[in-house]
Design a protein around this motif. Structure first.
Motif, short mmCIF file in Angstrom:
data_model
loop_
_atom_site.label_atom_id
_atom_site.label_comp_id
_atom_site.label_asym_id
_atom_site.label_seq_id
_atom_site.Cartn_x
_atom_site.Cartn_y
_atom_site.Cartn_z
N UNK A 113 -5.35 4.50 3.99
CA UNK A 113 -6.47 4.60 3.05
C UNK A 113 -6.53 3.40 2.09
N UNK A 114 -5.51 2.56 2.09
CA UNK A 114 -5.47 1.47 1.12
C UNK A 114 -6.58 0.46 1.37
N UNK A 115 -7.28 0.12 0.30
CA UNK A 115 -8.29 -0.93 0.31
C UNK A 115 -7.90 -1.95 -0.76
N UNK A 116 -7.49 -3.12 -0.30
CA UNK A 116 -6.97 -4.11 -1.23
C UNK A 116 -8.04 -4.59 -2.21
N UNK A 117 -7.60 -4.91 -3.42
CA UNK A 117 -8.46 -5.53 -4.41
C UNK A 117 -8.08 -7.00 -4.55
N UNK A 146 1.24 -1.66 -6.11
CA UNK A 146 1.48 -0.23 -5.88
C UNK A 146 1.45 0.08 -4.39
N UNK A 147 0.44 -0.46 -3.71
CA UNK A 147 0.33 -0.23 -2.27
C UNK A 147 1.47 -0.89 -1.51
N UNK A 176 -3.58 3.37 -7.69
CA UNK A 176 -4.10 3.37 -6.33
C UNK A 176 -3.82 4.75 -5.71
N UNK A 177 -4.84 5.43 -5.19
CA UNK A 177 -4.61 6.75 -4.60
C UNK A 177 -3.55 6.75 -3.50
N UNK A 178 -3.42 5.65 -2.78
CA UNK A 178 -2.39 5.55 -1.74
C UNK A 178 -0.99 5.72 -2.35
N UNK A 179 -0.83 5.21 -3.55
CA UNK A 179 0.44 5.32 -4.26
C UNK A 179 0.59 6.68 -4.93
N UNK A 193 -7.94 11.52 -9.15
CA UNK A 193 -6.88 11.23 -8.18
C UNK A 193 -5.63 12.06 -8.48
N UNK A 194 -5.24 12.13 -9.74
CA UNK A 194 -4.07 12.93 -10.11
C UNK A 194 -4.26 14.39 -9.72
#
Length: 353
Positions: free
Chosen positions: A184-188, A221-222, A249-252, A278-279
């Motif tokens: 799900x990770x989308x890099x910034x 974080x990712x 990051x939601x992935x984290x 997210x939390x």
């Protein structure tokens, strides 16, 4: 490598020696954590079961000593300490190390820890002056923490274990179970600020696990938890970067799956509704505590009123803190707001209670 190992051994010996000299402070062997309100900065005081103290970050400077005085009040009047054993700087932004020098002018700090002092900092034009004060306070003898460093602090029933997970943009090896959210990770865009260099510290007392990551940002974080998760799941999480959306990051967050979150936000800084969503999406989520109500967010977008320590703006703020206290066996912990707040009990994950 050999010199680094030698340095770590010396540091550990110093830690052990100071722990043996520490006196218990009447907590009945509990690990206490105070999340001190510094108006959207960060200052977290840990008092170990053996009475050893660790201050992580120190809030904003100036403001007529507001943050310094709030920290000292908790240290002296609440935790009943006459010194601080260890002061840690998560990274070099003024809302995190702004009062280390002024605090040590008021109360002894025995050892300073940080990620290493850079020669320059593009984020802060006043860095040369500010770091000069820090160097003077630490007598230029602060100790550098690296990703992968581990420490064991003396306890009563159990030792308190500390592991450094990130620092200076380095992360621990990517071992552990596969992270089911990795894809799900989308890099910034790359974060070139010192936030990305933040120290991340994992504290463990038995099965209890507390994680604080300073202002660590999205891509690092990712990097820490993909494709595998070397952190594992935690019980208590200090929401990263005051609850700003450039972090968390939601992935984290979903990988560490915290049960209770404490957000060190301000009335107009942090507390991003998307981060709170997210939390709340984590399967193990039970409670979110905020140091401040986000004045620009709707009530339903943040914690319930009884879980928010300070409800007004900065001018009206009383600086109420949040406290977590872990049982000596690490099997449970309580969280409360201020000295008279309702005390809620949570079972440590993985326990039979």
């Amino acid at each position: 490598m050999r010199s680094r190992c030698t340095l770590l051994c010396v540091a550990l010996c110093l830690l052990v020696a100071s722990f043996q000299a520490a006196q218990a402070d009447g907590k009945n062997g509990r690990l206490d954590l105070y999340f001190i309100d510094v108006e959207g900065g960060a200052a977290t005081l840990l008092v170990t079961p053996a009475g050893e103290s660790v201050l992580i970050d120190s809030g904003y400077p100036d403001n007529m000593g507001r943050d310094r005085d709030r920290i000292l009040k908790v240290v002296r009047e609440v935790a009943k300490l006459d010194h601080i054993d260890h002061a840690v700087v998560s990274h070099w932004h003024m809302d995190h190390y702004g009062n280390h020098a002024s605090i040590t002018a008021e109360i002894p700090i025995r050892t300073f820890w940080d990620r290493g002092i850079p020669d320059t900092l593009s984020d802060d034009k006043q860095f040369p002056d500010r770091i000069a004060l820090y160097r003077a306070a630490s007598q230029n003898e602060s100790r550098t923490l690296h990703a992968g460093d581990t420490f064991e602090m003396q306890g009563q029933k159990l030792p308190l274990k500390v592991r450094v997970l990130t620092g200076s943009r380095e992360v621990v090896p990517n071992s552990g179970e596969p992270n089911p959210f990795a894809s799900e990770h989308k890099a910034k865009a790359e974060d070139k600020s010192d936030n990305a260099a933040s120290l991340s510290l994992l504290f463990e007392l038995g099965k209890f696990r507390f994680l604080t990551c300073g202002d660590l940002t999205w891509n690092v974080e990712a990097q820490l938890v993909t494709p595998n998760n070397p952190v594992g799941k935690v019980d208590l999480f200090m929401v990263t970067h005051h609850g700003l959306g450039v972090s968390n990051n939601p992935v984290f967050v979903k990988a560490i799956d915290p049960v209770v979150d404490v957000m060190c936000n301000g009335p107009s800084k942090g507390g991003d509704p998307a981060v709170i969503a997210t939390l709340r999406s984590c399967p193990s989520f039970q409670a979110l505590y905020q140091l401040h109500r986000n004045l620009s967010a709707k009530a339903e977008q943040q914690a319930p009123a009884e879980f928010i320590a300070n409800a007004g703006d900065t001018n009206d703020c009383q600086g109420t803190w949040v406290k977590a206290s872990v049982a000596p066996d690490g099997e449970s912990y309580t969280v409360q707001i201020g000295p008279d707040g309702a005390q809620r009990t949570f079972n440590t994950r993985g326990t039979s209670k």
